[in-house]
Design an enzyme around this catalytic site. Structure first.
Site, PDB file in Angstrom:
ATOM      1  N   CYS A 124      36.522  31.362  68.038  1.00 41.50           N
ATOM      2  CA  CYS A 124      36.416  30.735  67.399  1.00 41.50           C
ATOM      3  C   CYS A 124      36.916  29.941  67.427  1.00 41.50           C
ATOM      4  CB  CYS A 124      36.082  31.281  65.954  1.00 41.50           C
ATOM      5  SG  CYS A 124      37.700  32.835  65.564  1.00 41.50           S
ATOM      6  N   GLU A 167      32.438  32.790  58.476  1.00 35.86           N
ATOM      7  CA  GLU A 167      33.107  32.561  59.398  1.00 35.86           C
ATOM      8  C   GLU A 167      31.773  32.174  60.628  1.00 35.86           C
ATOM      9  OE1 GLU A 167      36.772  33.588  61.105  1.00 35.86           O
ATOM     10  OE2 GLU A 167      36.263  32.464  62.678  1.00 35.86           O
TER      11      GLU A 167
END
Lengths: 478, 478
Positions: free
Chosen positions: B270, B233
């Site tokens: 994130c 990710e």
């Protein structure tokens, strides 16, 4: 010989743009539309069976019996996906109601849907002119998922590729769908194939073929600004383990049938057995003798392309260069015979383990017998082979410690473990898994045969606190 | 300052070998064993809450409130996976009975099971010292799947990494499991991280972090003789689309709360919103003024590491170099203040679309307002941003053509689409999907948060004509 128009990069761009345009409506189509399309495509294959099989045979030498069977399978597969789509396979979603309270216990309403990824690239395979080509499993599963498709024709059956694509586009038009839904491009993989995979509107690619060709395309798929999944099935040696228990009961019968599996389609199957593990000792000796004898009498036919024949001859020669390998069957083909002769050789486990070149697939009717003493050697040989589509184990009928260890080792390297029969012949069904650790598959979690194949073309999206109108449409903004 | 032992490549090898050994038994463990382990790990975190939070705060500056919440979430997640395992999530299989007759209709008995992939590599993330670190979601999901785990500690919270790993290994030993089940290595990602991913016994890797670091590890994962899945990710700008309908009803409230989402944890999430799409015109002007004002008063704290602070300052400076961008809030931090100040700037859609550097994430409390006229511009901006973990859409309450197009565009680029609230705060639940097209995820079909995360560590295997003893064990040769 008919010549077919070769695509330019501009043709690829035009085909992908048409597929992108078609995707805009098809991606939100219902089950009925997709099922009708898939059934229409099955029907048009059957309606044109005679001329398609004739054309395919003239290009591939696979023979009408095999090609009729393959056409049956391809139509069955298209209809099978139609049924799965009607059963909701492409539309399943997880509804996770809101839970009151603070996190981590409390959470908003989440609905995880799956959306078709976009236009996808497919590559016709040399060895399955119907089942892994224009209307093969990759295309069927992508259409079932709601994607549009561009297929690259295979040079080994260009005529069939163009003819089937034309028939398919007629079906698409007749059903009132945009013809851009199925495009065909034709040209060298290193140029036209790469251009297709690199096109920014293409969102996934599926390929069955050589390790070299597959890795080049995967590199293109991964080198994009936005990398895309590359589902490649690249190579497999498909070990067969004959345990003493099986040889004792029906060694002769298994040897005979194994020779058939090795030479079926002149060995041009991704699941063709390439390594046979046989116990050292008398019953093993007898089995090997029977296998050699059966192979000696086996029929083969011309290979798919001259390059494949060259690759087969070179592969066998490279194997034969291994000093510890003893040839059992290495007749050259007669000067006037276009068919290669089966190749069989034998080595002990130690010799096999120490020679890397023996671990690599030779595409065609060739196999190596590895003589093994005890389960540890069997497992060492399997681990040395590494990723494979299949491992076949005969005689693991009892839950002994050895058999438990062997099944674990087989599962570790393969996508399918067989306990009876032969790896050639891959059933199109719900429980199938046709994949396995590299090089069998570049994405071993996915399958290219069976109904789970459509999962490759649906990407999950979580919808958080979605409005009612979107939930009424099951999360798909049609 | 305490110094922690740095791992050598030999240490990595030893840890992986121990994990491989532990895998031999743990891979066939039952639900009860795995659930007890996961619950024991949750408990040990809670039992040591005070000192762990203190240690984490000293290393990360994230503050006790946030860190206590994160520990709660991590324990909840471990227990959640325990429950899922008890419900059979890791053991589901598809039983596809034999059908009599010739192919393609007839087929053998196939059972598709899923097997744990093997020892897996995990990477502690800088910004979640509990939830994405030693006992975070990657480890929890891998243990639930039956895999052993090696975690690479993060340099930003080494002390916590070593302490948590020690506590975890005590739990493992107390439960009579092999301590090799959870290994810890520590050292530079470019050496120790790469050595871990390249180790032939490692079968998958999961990572949350920078695009640069992630791509280097992915390249190592793919460059192996046997490539392995790399679940990375890597980055996300998380566009927020404020439609006129939402601004009309509660623009001021949304502006205030959005400022909180942008500055939460000093923007080190994130899912932190990096681009806000606001309609041109008066109500949009008012919203932007309110957002600026709210950000001006927002509290921030010291960033996780000096390198991150440097990256933030450089990123803002690079954005500011774009001549068409107008700064709304660009106060330098006071000389005696270690905390960065929030950064906000504005540009019109045309300007945004033509400047690639504005499309890239700046990690920290920074956002760009893009003023848009009409839905086509909104969609163009989303497409220019490309892959993102989330897209938030406020005001799509009615199924207008515009809203349908917008939801399609949002789903096309994101793994999660929110229709209310803010992207920060990712619920750990069954319907979650934390992924999205590259760079949000290197494998967008998988999630790193929520219970579907365990699917990343289970590989399908079809068992054909399996003997009864194996079926009795549900296809897992324990």
């Amino acid at each position: 010989m008919t010549s077919y128009p070769q695509s330019t990069v501009a043709d690829v761009d035009a085909a992908v743009k048409a597929a992108h345009e078609a995707f805009q409506s098809f991606s939100s189509s219902g089950a009925q539309t997709r099922a009708a399309l898939l059934r229409g495509l099955a029907q048009v294959l059957e309606d044109n069976r005679e001329r398609l099989v004739l054309l395919a045979d003239s290009e591939t030498h696979l023979g009408p019996a095999r090609l009729n069977g393959e056409l049956d399978r391809t139509a069955f597969q298209l209809r099978g996906f139609a049924t799965r789509v009607e059963q909701g396979a492409a539309f399943a979603f997880e509804d996770d109601p809101a839970v009151a309270g603070s996190p981590p216990v409390g959470h908003p309403h989440l609905v995880r849907v799956r959306i078709p990824v976009g236009p996808v690239a497919m590559f016709s395979a040399s060895n399955f002119p119907f089942a892994f080509s224009v209307l093969g499993g990759d295309t069927a599963s992508a259409l079932a998922a709601g994607c549009s498709v561009i297929v690259k024709a295979h040079g080994g059956h260009q005529g069939l590729s163009h003819t089937v694509a034309g028939l398919a586009r007629d079906v698409i038009a007749t059903q009132g769908l945009p013809v851009g839904l199925l495009g065909l491009v034709d040209g060298p993989g290193s140029q036209i194939g790469v251009a297709l995979v690199e096109h920014p509107l293409i969102q996934a690619a599926a390929f069955t073929g050589s390790v070299r060709g597959g890795l080049a395309l995967e590199s293109a798929a991964r080198g994009r600004k936005q990398p895309i999944p590359f589902y490649g099935e690249l190579g497999s040696v498909n070990p067969v383990v004959a345990l003493p228990a099986a040889l004792a009961v029906k060694g002769a019968e298994l040897a005979q049938a194994l020779a058939g599996s090795i030479t079926m389609g002149t060995g041009q199957f991704c699941t063709s057995p390439g390594i046979v593990l046989v116990p050292a000792g008398e019953s093993g000796d007898a089995f090997v003798a029977q296998l050699s004898e059966a192979l000696r009498g086996a029929k083969t036919h011309e290979m798919l392309t001259p390059q494949m024949r060259k690759g087969f001859d070179q592969g066998c020669a490279q194997w034969a260069g291994e000093p510890k390998l003893k040839a059992l069957l290495a007749e050259p083909a007669a000067a006037d015979d276009v068919s290669p002769r089966p190749y069989l050789a034998q080595i002990d486990a130690q010799g096999f383990l120490s020679s890397h070149k023996l671990h690599e697939e030779v595409f065609g009717p060739a196999a190596i017998v590895v003589r093994v003493s005890g389960i540890e050697q069997v497992i060492d040989v399997l681990d040395a082979v590494g990723g494979s589509l299949t491992v076949t184990v005969w005689g693991a009928d009892a839950p002994t410690d050895d058999n438990v260890s062997l099944v674990r080792a087989a599962s570790r390297i393969a996508g399918r473990v067989l306990f009876a029969g032969f790896p050639t012949g891959v059933a199109v069904t719900a429980g199938q898994h046709h994949g396995g650790p590299f090089p069998a598959s570049t994405v071993p979690f996915t399958t290219s045969v069976g109904y789970a194949a459509l999962d490759r073309f649906l990407r999950p999206v979580a919808l958080q606190d979605a409005p009612q109108w979107l939930l009424d449409r099951k999360g798909v903004p049609a």
